[in-house]
Scaffold this motif. Structure first.
Motif, mmCIF file in Angstrom:
data_model
loop_
_atom_site.group_PDB
_atom_site.id
_atom_site.type_symbol
_atom_site.label_atom_id
_atom_site.label_comp_id
_atom_site.label_asym_id
_atom_site.label_seq_id
_atom_site.Cartn_x
_atom_site.Cartn_y
_atom_site.Cartn_z
ATOM 1 N N ASN A 142 -6.777 -1.841 22.691
ATOM 2 C CA ASN A 142 -5.493 -2.194 23.290
ATOM 3 C C ASN A 142 -4.543 -0.996 23.382
ATOM 4 N N TRP A 143 -5.017 0.191 23.034
ATOM 5 C CA TRP A 143 -4.250 1.432 23.073
ATOM 6 C C TRP A 143 -2.986 1.368 22.214
ATOM 7 N N VAL A 144 -3.094 0.592 21.129
ATOM 8 C CA VAL A 144 -2.022 0.525 20.136
ATOM 9 C C VAL A 144 -2.665 0.726 18.779
ATOM 10 N N LEU A 145 -2.239 1.748 18.049
ATOM 11 C CA LEU A 145 -2.794 2.015 16.735
ATOM 12 C C LEU A 145 -2.140 1.096 15.710
ATOM 13 N N GLU A 146 -2.968 0.403 14.917
ATOM 14 C CA GLU A 146 -2.469 -0.556 13.943
ATOM 15 C C GLU A 146 -2.835 -0.113 12.534
ATOM 16 N N ASN A 147 -2.088 -0.604 11.560
ATOM 17 C CA ASN A 147 -2.334 -0.224 10.161
ATOM 18 C C ASN A 147 -3.748 -0.599 9.724
ATOM 19 N N SER A 148 -4.247 -1.733 10.194
ATOM 20 C CA SER A 148 -5.602 -2.167 9.822
ATOM 21 C C SER A 148 -6.642 -1.169 10.325
ATOM 22 N N GLU A 149 -6.401 -0.595 11.515
ATOM 23 C CA GLU A 149 -7.334 0.386 12.068
ATOM 24 C C GLU A 149 -7.262 1.701 11.297
ATOM 25 N N ILE A 150 -6.072 2.042 10.821
ATOM 26 C CA ILE A 150 -5.931 3.246 9.997
ATOM 27 C C ILE A 150 -6.714 3.097 8.698
ATOM 28 N N LYS A 151 -6.633 1.916 8.092
ATOM 29 C CA LYS A 151 -7.360 1.673 6.837
ATOM 30 C C LYS A 151 -8.870 1.764 7.042
ATOM 31 N N LYS A 152 -9.358 1.171 8.140
ATOM 32 C CA LYS A 152 -10.799 1.177 8.397
ATOM 33 C C LYS A 152 -11.318 2.570 8.723
ATOM 34 N N MET A 212 -1.098 7.475 4.173
ATOM 35 C CA MET A 212 -0.988 7.536 5.623
ATOM 36 C C MET A 212 -0.307 6.256 6.080
ATOM 37 N N GLU A 213 0.681 6.400 6.943
ATOM 38 C CA GLU A 213 1.413 5.214 7.366
ATOM 39 C C GLU A 213 1.956 5.401 8.775
ATOM 40 N N ILE A 214 2.162 4.278 9.462
ATOM 41 C CA ILE A 214 2.776 4.303 10.783
ATOM 42 C C ILE A 214 4.287 4.235 10.620
ATOM 43 N N VAL A 215 4.987 5.162 11.269
ATOM 44 C CA VAL A 215 6.452 5.180 11.212
ATOM 45 C C VAL A 215 6.992 5.133 12.636
ATOM 46 N N LYS A 216 8.166 4.560 12.786
ATOM 47 C CA LYS A 216 8.811 4.471 14.098
ATOM 48 C C LYS A 216 10.000 5.407 14.155
ATOM 49 N N LYS A 217 10.097 6.150 15.255
ATOM 50 C CA LYS A 217 11.254 6.995 15.507
ATOM 51 C C LYS A 217 11.756 6.633 16.887
ATOM 52 N N GLU A 218 12.902 5.982 16.893
ATOM 53 C CA GLU A 218 13.475 5.454 18.126
ATOM 54 C C GLU A 218 12.457 4.511 18.763
ATOM 55 N N ASN A 219 11.928 4.814 19.937
ATOM 56 C CA ASN A 219 11.006 3.879 20.580
ATOM 57 C C ASN A 219 9.567 4.378 20.573
ATOM 58 N N LYS A 220 9.244 5.307 19.672
ATOM 59 C CA LYS A 220 7.888 5.842 19.595
ATOM 60 C C LYS A 220 7.302 5.632 18.201
ATOM 61 N N GLU A 221 5.976 5.535 18.161
ATOM 62 C CA GLU A 221 5.280 5.351 16.886
ATOM 63 C C GLU A 221 4.502 6.615 16.534
#
Length: 351
Positions: free
Chosen positions: A29-39, A68-77
């Motif tokens: 889906n071209w969206v990186l998710e925390n579950s995918e980072i863990k795997k 490792m974690e996903i962070v948001k800055k304004e409208n970008k991940e």
């Protein structure tokens, strides 16, 4: 941070991660998710440790990945990776090397570095084939505190490029920010299209000078205010208004019989464009003691390229304006500019 370790925080936009490790996107889906980072933690660790190195006296140091974690800055991940390295001591030379996209000559990758060591701070910008930042630690620095940290941060503003001072102390390299400003405007296609739309219709030399001057003054004002933290607007709004400014000027080119006082609308839109220019500097969190030099040199880089483009563009437009097909060229060209601006406007408002 204790005096027994050094921490490096590397932040990379999620789209670059998906580009570098295509298989990490399990659901496509071209969206990186925390579950995918863990795997895919192992592949991510390999990517980071192979792409980045921190050397002590020319010997590569082995990091421990803390988190490792996903962070948001304004409208970008972004994906933020925290790494722990052994401590560094006075007399030792630290070298940071960034190998991401090193062999990709068409990349817009920008690596912004902010370093803090025992109260001493420095900034650098890495780009192209200049991907090494080096510093020699001294006894004076060691006596000023008990903590050490090296924080490195990458950001991709439409993936804009990077420069480097190959050796850094607690100061900012003026050429790094001058070059960053040049590259930022060269990769800011929406800013360049707005400038072209402003100049496309036939005007007097006095009108052209007024437009260029008002745009320069306006974006310099808001660029400075935004970097200093005195003015802030949501990036989604800023980017949308920039797209709208392109549409507005292009539609004016189509329907207005005469172009007068364009400098005034240029000034108003220029204020918004300045906020767009400021985004890359705001993310560096530059200390106030270095901010003035960085800001001035960054802006001078922008103005240098802008002036160069205008000097190249005006003679070409002057020749075209003398041709019989000029009127139709303006109509067709402005329709194309309006369409592209409208596409960006919809994209930035709803996606």
């Amino acid at each position: 941070m204790s005096e027994n370790k050094t921490e490096l925080v590397f932040t990379l936009d999620t789209l670059s991660i998906l580009e570098l490790i295509p298989d990490i996107d399990h659901n496509k889906n071209w969206v990186l998710e925390n579950s995918e980072i863990k795997k895919e933690k192992h592949h991510l660790e390999e990517l980071i440790t192979e792409g980045l190195t921190l050397d002590k006296n020319n010997q590569e140091q082995t990091p421990t990945i803390k988190k490792m974690e996903i962070v948001k800055k304004e409208n970008k991940e972004f994906v933020s990776i925290h790494m722990i390295f052994p401590k560094f001591s006075p007399g030792q030379t630290i070298s940071f090397n960034d190998g991401f996209y090193f062999n990709d000559s068409a990349t817009n990758y920008v690596d912004l570095i902010s370093i803090s060591y025992l109260g001493q701070k420095s900034e650098a910008v890495l780009q192209g084939k200049d991907r090494t930042w080096t510093i020699l630690l001294t006894e004076v620095q060691q006596e000023q505190g008990s903590e050490q940290a090296i924080t490195q941060q990458h950001t991709e503003a439409s993936q804009a490029e990077k420069t480097q001072p190959s050796q850094a102390a607690a100061s900012t390299s003026w050429f790094s920010f001058f070059k960053l400003g040049m590259l930022h405007i060269l990769t800011g296609y929406d800013h360049l299209l707005f400038l072209f739309a402003l100049l496309f219709r036939k005007q007097t030399l006095k009108q052209y000078l007024a437009i260029i001057t008002s745009f320069t003054i306006a974006h310099s004002i808001t660029l400075s205010l935004a970097v200093l933290g005195w003015v802030s607007l949501p990036s989604k709004f800023v980017e949308a208004v920039i797209a709208f400014s392109i549409c507005y000027v292009a539609v004016e080119n189509i329907f207005r019989k005469e172009i007068k006082h364009r400098w005034s609308i240029t000034f108003l839109f220029g204020l918004i464009h300045g906020l767009g220019f400021a985004s890359i500097l705001r993310e560096m969190a530059i200390p106030k003691s270095h901010l003035a030099a960085a800001l001035i040199n960054f802006n001078v880089g922008i103005e240098f390229i802008q002036l160069l483009i205008v000097l190249l563009l005006l003679p070409v437009l002057t020749v075209i304006q003398k041709q019989n097909f000029y009127g139709k060229t303006v109509q067709i060209g402005s329709i194309m500019i309006t369409s592209l601006g409208a596409f960006w406007l919809v994209q930035r408002l709803f996606f």
